[in-house]
Design a protein around this motif. Structure first.
Motif, PDB file in Angstrom:
ATOM      1  N   CYS A 108       0.850  -1.182   0.000  1.00 18.62           N
ATOM      2  CA  CYS A 108       0.000   0.000   0.000  1.00 18.62           C
ATOM      3  C   CYS A 108       0.890   1.238   0.000  1.00 18.62           C
ATOM      4  O   CYS A 108       1.875   1.300   0.739  1.00 18.62           O
ATOM      5  CB  CYS A 108      -0.913   0.017   1.227  1.00 18.62           C
ATOM      6  SG  CYS A 108      -2.164  -1.284   1.239  1.00 18.62           S
ATOM      7  N   GLU A 109       0.521   2.235  -0.812  1.00 22.36           N
ATOM      8  CA  GLU A 109       1.336   3.440  -0.960  1.00 22.36           C
ATOM      9  C   GLU A 109       0.464   4.687  -0.914  1.00 22.36           C
ATOM     10  O   GLU A 109      -0.641   4.701  -1.440  1.00 22.36           O
ATOM     11  CB  GLU A 109       2.082   3.407  -2.299  1.00 22.36           C
ATOM     12  CG  GLU A 109       2.869   4.674  -2.606  1.00 22.36           C
ATOM     13  CD  GLU A 109       3.245   4.800  -4.074  1.00 22.36           C
ATOM     14  OE1 GLU A 109       4.246   5.486  -4.359  1.00 22.36           O
ATOM     15  OE2 GLU A 109       2.536   4.238  -4.929  1.00 22.36           O
ATOM     16  N   SER A 110       0.970   5.746  -0.275  1.00 23.23           N
ATOM     17  CA  SER A 110       0.323   7.045  -0.302  1.00 23.23           C
ATOM     18  C   SER A 110       1.389   8.098  -0.050  1.00 23.23           C
ATOM     19  O   SER A 110       2.187   7.975   0.876  1.00 23.23           O
ATOM     20  CB  SER A 110      -0.761   7.131   0.779  1.00 23.23           C
ATOM     21  OG  SER A 110      -1.403   8.386   0.752  1.00 23.23           O
ATOM     22  N   GLY A 111       1.450   9.184  -0.917  1.00 17.72           N
ATOM     23  CA  GLY A 111       0.658   9.363  -2.099  1.00 17.72           C
ATOM     24  C   GLY A 111       1.413   8.968  -3.369  1.00 17.72           C
ATOM     25  O   GLY A 111       2.632   8.869  -3.403  1.00 17.72           O
ATOM     26  N   THR A 112       0.616   8.830  -4.404  1.00 22.32           N
ATOM     27  CA  THR A 112       1.142   8.355  -5.682  1.00 22.32           C
ATOM     28  C   THR A 112       2.091   9.373  -6.321  1.00 22.32           C
ATOM     29  O   THR A 112       3.151   9.011  -6.837  1.00 22.32           O
ATOM     30  CB  THR A 112      -0.021   8.063  -6.640  1.00 22.32           C
ATOM     31  OG1 THR A 112      -1.001   7.271  -5.980  1.00 22.32           O
ATOM     32  CG2 THR A 112       0.485   7.357  -7.889  1.00 22.32           C
ATOM     33  N   THR A 133      -2.326   2.082  -4.418  1.00 23.00           N
ATOM     34  CA  THR A 133      -1.763   3.408  -4.224  1.00 23.00           C
ATOM     35  C   THR A 133      -2.879   4.442  -4.111  1.00 23.00           C
ATOM     36  O   THR A 133      -3.850   4.411  -4.876  1.00 23.00           O
ATOM     37  CB  THR A 133      -0.787   3.776  -5.366  1.00 23.00           C
ATOM     38  OG1 THR A 133      -0.210   5.055  -5.111  1.00 23.00           O
ATOM     39  CG2 THR A 133      -1.473   3.772  -6.720  1.00 23.00           C
ATOM     40  N   VAL A 134      -2.749   5.329  -3.144  1.00 31.69           N
ATOM     41  CA  VAL A 134      -3.775   6.328  -2.838  1.00 31.69           C
ATOM     42  C   VAL A 134      -3.216   7.719  -3.114  1.00 31.69           C
ATOM     43  O   VAL A 134      -2.126   8.057  -2.644  1.00 31.69           O
ATOM     44  CB  VAL A 134      -4.225   6.217  -1.364  1.00 31.69           C
ATOM     45  CG1 VAL A 134      -5.272   7.280  -1.047  1.00 31.69           C
ATOM     46  CG2 VAL A 134      -4.785   4.833  -1.075  1.00 31.69           C
ATOM     47  N   GLU A 135      -3.989   8.523  -3.858  1.00 32.29           N
ATOM     48  CA  GLU A 135      -3.581   9.889  -4.185  1.00 32.29           C
ATOM     49  C   GLU A 135      -4.726  10.847  -3.838  1.00 32.29           C
ATOM     50  O   GLU A 135      -5.858  10.663  -4.285  1.00 32.29           O
ATOM     51  CB  GLU A 135      -3.229  10.002  -5.666  1.00 32.29           C
ATOM     52  CG  GLU A 135      -2.961  11.407  -6.165  1.00 32.29           C
ATOM     53  CD  GLU A 135      -1.867  12.119  -5.378  1.00 32.29           C
ATOM     54  OE1 GLU A 135      -2.130  13.236  -4.906  1.00 32.29           O
ATOM     55  OE2 GLU A 135      -0.765  11.562  -5.236  1.00 32.29           O
ATOM     56  N   VAL A 164      -6.030   9.520   2.557  1.00 27.69           N
ATOM     57  CA  VAL A 164      -5.637   8.336   3.320  1.00 27.69           C
ATOM     58  C   VAL A 164      -5.712   8.582   4.822  1.00 27.69           C
ATOM     59  O   VAL A 164      -5.954   7.650   5.601  1.00 27.69           O
ATOM     60  CB  VAL A 164      -4.223   7.880   2.908  1.00 27.69           C
ATOM     61  CG1 VAL A 164      -3.176   8.870   3.401  1.00 27.69           C
ATOM     62  CG2 VAL A 164      -3.914   6.482   3.405  1.00 27.69           C
ATOM     63  N   PHE A 169      -6.632   3.043   3.177  1.00 32.29           N
ATOM     64  CA  PHE A 169      -6.196   2.518   1.882  1.00 32.29           C
ATOM     65  C   PHE A 169      -7.268   1.718   1.154  1.00 32.29           C
ATOM     66  O   PHE A 169      -7.071   1.298   0.025  1.00 32.29           O
ATOM     67  CB  PHE A 169      -4.963   1.624   2.078  1.00 32.29           C
ATOM     68  CG  PHE A 169      -3.740   2.370   2.524  1.00 32.29           C
ATOM     69  CD1 PHE A 169      -2.899   2.980   1.611  1.00 32.29           C
ATOM     70  CD2 PHE A 169      -3.441   2.476   3.874  1.00 32.29           C
ATOM     71  CE1 PHE A 169      -1.775   3.673   2.027  1.00 32.29           C
ATOM     72  CE2 PHE A 169      -2.309   3.166   4.305  1.00 32.29           C
ATOM     73  CZ  PHE A 169      -1.480   3.766   3.382  1.00 32.29           C
ATOM     74  N   ILE A 182       3.457  11.606   2.769  1.00 31.01           N
ATOM     75  CA  ILE A 182       2.415  12.610   2.916  1.00 31.01           C
ATOM     76  C   ILE A 182       2.864  13.628   3.973  1.00 31.01           C
ATOM     77  O   ILE A 182       3.759  13.354   4.772  1.00 31.01           O
ATOM     78  CB  ILE A 182       1.068  11.970   3.321  1.00 31.01           C
ATOM     79  CG1 ILE A 182       1.238  11.101   4.572  1.00 31.01           C
ATOM     80  CG2 ILE A 182       0.495  11.153   2.166  1.00 31.01           C
ATOM     81  CD1 ILE A 182      -0.048  10.457   5.054  1.00 31.01           C
TER      82      ILE A 182
END
Length: 306
Positions: A108-112, A133-135, A164, A169, A182
């Motif tokens: 899981c990734e934030s932000g893109t 991935t969350v943007e 996020v 996520f 972030i």
């Protein structure tokens, strides 16, 4: 063409890297009937690119030439269009290792952002893993989806446009690793814990300021994370080049030659150390650091879910 699968030939619709030199390259979308201008002249996609092999040497209209390279996450990081500030290979390499990523991992990734780290994560977890991935920014999220589709990796990534820190996520108890880039990562630690698998998942937070690191570490402790540690990676580049130095005059070379019966006209004595002394200079390889180096980029804080 895919960023995780190599293809031999350039096809219509591919993203390729035009390589003019180590300090000069750029991406181009290959399209039938299109031309690309370079300082060496025009590249005609239909005649010069489509059907040619990746790595080919292409001659431009002015007689100069370029190489056409298959895209990789490393090349994309150096050439992508910047929508935000990005992570570079120095930090990306330690992130993928410290998060213990491998093919099949769920991340899981934030932000893109601009997708620099995203492409490296996708390549690492392919072919059976997945990136969520969350943007927060809607236009950046839409552009990231478009790029992943063009780069042939859309089946390995899910892009979500949401906050996020408020909404998480969108997954629970499945992630092997979580990455946060972030402004206030401490607000997302609870959601990161919920996204991670039951035990042993890893988390990484990237922050440019030490005050952010301090609050994030406190939040990690509060949510029961262990093995908390912070790293700062600095890169110093050396130029390897050939340099010439003058041989010092020791004052007795000629005297010693005469006393030992040395005859420079004798072919058997050619190439001896005494002959080299008469040349005045010597060449050798040397590593010279750049006058300027990349300084602080950010702090990487890692922890493990207990």
């Amino acid at each position: 063409m895919s960023f995780v699968e190599y293809g031999d030939t350039i096809k219509d619709g591919d993203t390729a890297i035009v390589f003019l030199g180590h300090e000069s390259m750029f991406p181009v979308k290959v399209q039938h009937g299109t031309v690309t201008q370079t300082k060496y002249g025009v590249i005609r996609h239909s005649m010069d690119l489509i059907g040619k092999k990746y790595g080919s040497k292409v001659t431009c209209s002015k007689g100069g030439w370029v190489f056409i390279l298959h895209p990789t996450p490393e090349l994309w990081t150096m050439n992508l269009p910047h929508r935000t500030q990005i992570l570079y290979s120095t930090d990306i390499s330690i992130i993928t290792m410290m998060l213990e990523l491998k093919p099949g991992s769920i991340v899981c990734e934030s932000g893109t952002g601009s997708g620099s780290l995203s492409h490296a994560l996708i390549r690492t977890v392919a072919p059976t893993g997945h990136l969520y991935t969350v943007e927060f920014h809607q236009q950046r999220a839409e552009k990231a989806r478009e790029e992943f589709r063009e780069h042939g990796v859309e089946h390995l990534v899910t892009v979500t446009n949401q906050d996020v820190c408020k909404n998480g996520f969108g997954v629970s108890n499945i992630a092997d690793a979580v990455f946060l880039d972030i402004p206030s990562p401490w607000e997302a630690i609870g959601h990161a814990k919920s996204a991670l698998k039951a035990e042993g998942g890893r988390i990484c937070s990237f922050s440019p300021c030490i005050e952010q690191v301090q609050r994030t570490c406190l939040a990690m402790e509060e949510y029961g994370f262990t093995e908390i540690n912070t790293l700062e990676i600095l890169l110093r580049v050396y130029n390897v080049r050939t340099i010439s130095l003058q041989i010092p005059d020791l004052g007795k070379a000629a005297e010693d030659n005469s006393s030992t019966g040395f005859d420079s006209s004798n072919p058997s004595n050619q190439g001896s150390p005494c002959t080299n002394l008469q040349q005045g200079t010597v060449q050798f390889k040397s590593g010279v650091p750049l006058r300027e180096m990349v300084g602080h980029t950010g702090y990487l804080t890692f922890a493990t879910k207990s």
